[in-house]
Design a protein around this motif. Structure first.
Motif, short mmCIF file in Angstrom:
data_model
loop_
_atom_site.label_atom_id
_atom_site.label_comp_id
_atom_site.label_asym_id
_atom_site.label_seq_id
_atom_site.Cartn_x
_atom_site.Cartn_y
_atom_site.Cartn_z
N ASP A 21 0.83 -1.20 0.00
CA ASP A 21 0.00 0.00 0.00
C ASP A 21 0.86 1.26 0.00
N ASP A 82 3.50 8.47 8.32
CA ASP A 82 2.53 9.39 7.72
C ASP A 82 2.06 8.89 6.36
N THR A 85 -0.25 5.92 6.82
CA THR A 85 -1.56 6.38 7.27
C THR A 85 -2.37 6.93 6.11
N GLU A 86 -1.72 7.71 5.26
CA GLU A 86 -2.39 8.27 4.08
C GLU A 86 -2.82 7.16 3.12
N LEU A 88 -3.56 4.08 3.92
CA LEU A 88 -4.70 3.39 4.53
C LEU A 88 -5.97 4.23 4.41
N ARG A 89 -5.83 5.55 4.62
CA ARG A 89 -6.99 6.44 4.50
C ARG A 89 -7.58 6.36 3.09
N ARG A 90 -6.71 6.40 2.09
CA ARG A 90 -7.16 6.32 0.70
C ARG A 90 -7.82 4.98 0.40
N LYS A 91 -7.25 3.93 0.93
CA LYS A 91 -7.81 2.59 0.70
C LYS A 91 -9.19 2.48 1.32
N LEU A 92 -9.34 3.00 2.53
CA LEU A 92 -10.64 2.96 3.20
C LEU A 92 -11.67 3.82 2.48
N ASN A 93 -11.25 4.96 1.94
CA ASN A 93 -12.17 5.82 1.19
C ASN A 93 -12.64 5.15 -0.09
N GLN A 94 -11.77 4.37 -0.71
CA GLN A 94 -12.15 3.65 -1.94
C GLN A 94 -13.15 2.54 -1.64
#
Length: 96
Positions: A21, A82, A85-86, A88-94
Motif C-alpha cells: 500500500d 505518515d 496512514t495516508e 490506509l486512508r485512501r484505501k478505506l475511502n475507496q
C-alpha cells in the motif's frame, strides 16, 4: 546494546518500505524512486552505524554523529508512518 537498537530500527524501516500500500501511494505521488533509494541505502547506513557505535565509546564526535543519524532514522520512520496512514486512508475511502 546500541548496535541491536540500530539494527532493529533499520529492519523496521525496511519492512515499512516494502509495504504494498505504501509503494502504491508512493507511485501515485511520484516519490517511489526516493523510497527505493532509501531502501537501498538503509543497509549501508546500518553497517556504518554498527561500526560507529563501537567507536563512540572513545570519541565524543562519533557519539554526536551517531546520535544525529539515529534521529534521522526516527524522522524517516515518522515520514513512512505518515505515508502509511495516508495510504490506509485512501484505501478505506475507496472501499466506502
Amino acid at each position: 546494546m546500541a548496535e541491536i537498537v540500530v539494527s532493529a530500527v533499520i529492519t523496521v524501516l525496511c519492512e515499512k518500505l516494502i509495504s504494498g500500500d505504501l509503494m502504491k501511494l508512493a507511485r501515485s505521488e511520484g516519490i517511489d524512486s526516493q523510497l527505493k533509494k532509501w531502501k537501498k541505502n538503509l543497509p549501508m547506513i546500518q553497517a556504518v552505524l554498527a561500526d560507529a557505535t563501537q567507536k563512540q565509546i572513545k570519541e565524543r564526535a562519533v557519539q554526536l554523529w551517531v546520535n544525529d543519524l539515529q534521529y534521522l532514522d526516527y524522522d524517516i520512520d515518522d515520514v513512512l508512518d505518515d505515508l502509511a496512514t495516508e495510504a490506509l486512508r485512501r484505501k478505506l475511502n475507496q472501499e466506502a
